[in-house]
Scaffold this motif. Sequence first.
Motif: not given
Length: 368
Positions: A259-261, A263, A353, A356-357
């Motif tokens: 889900e973070n990817y 976004k 996170s 991932q960023t």
Amino acid sequence: MSYRIPLIKPFINDRVKELVDEVLDSGFLTEGPVTRQFEESVASYIGVPHAIAFTSCTTGIETALRVAGIGAGDEVIVPDYTYPATANAVKIVGAVPVIVDVDPQTLLMDYDKMEEAVSANTKAVIPVSLFGNPLDFDRLMMAKERYGLLIIEDAACALGSSFKGRKTGGWSDMTVFSFHPRKFITTGEGGMVTTQNAQWAEAMHQYKHFGMGKSVGREEMLFQDTGTNYKMSNLLAAVGLAQMEKIDDLLNERMLLAENYRKLLHGNQKIRIPETTGNGMHSYQSFAVFVPDRDRVMRQMRAEGIEVQIGTYALHQHPAFQQRGVRLRGQYPGSIRAWEETLVLPMFHSMTSAGQTEVVQKLTLCVE
């Protein structure tokens, strides 16, 4: 090569080490009670009566085909965009792999092409729930009923996924999982077949034990048929058993990472995400994206210390599947697109996170 941000890290906690030490201390290293526990754990999680451990997903698929009576003269439909093991298992048992295109959006077998490929010799289909994207069993069950096909699912990457709330492993006639180190539940090497069919389960157990049948006592063992050694050791099973105790937590972590990817990638017109099957829950064994000029992007990302990888292979492009004994079906635009554009990004349980960023920031620069 060592990467700052690796593609995946196996989940090895103190419990894994504890169970492995127990096996080492026991001196019983080959297949035995711990392997049985691992099988029971997977069967219970999926909700099926039978789970049979193997040395790999490949040997599991081969054995599933054998116990289903599939061999010389039979045809088995497989997708073009998959690891070669899917079609190789069909060739190993003497049957003919019939290779069809995939849907360019989901990367799963094109169900229309699958039905067009059915012939009088077709005995089974091996759809692949690629990267953890579940299969559309509404379509598959209609085809099963219409043509009398067996469904032997290559779910190498799909443990934890589901369709309409029912877990992968509980839909197909036989489902085969992998525990390779790139899988989030791993035994180093290994596989598992799940089924509702007690006769097939017993036949698989027998085949992987040299054809040995049940007996009352050790001195009374009878070899009922030809078989081989595809057993999973207690040692490997201990790793998987400990990880299965945490599967819900590990799966939830993957959902959050995915889900973070999503976004972070939202609104990027050059980086697209494959579609998930309707009514399906993706387990995100791999988080794949479509990017232009994939090979250049992959080289640049790796040079930045970020391990990315191709998705998988387009079988029709390889000599092993251009030989006699393989049936190619028409053109493969979906598979070619998948081969040329799919890139797999890092995802592992301890990924932050911030990590991932950084992956997305570097990827965005590479595709511009």
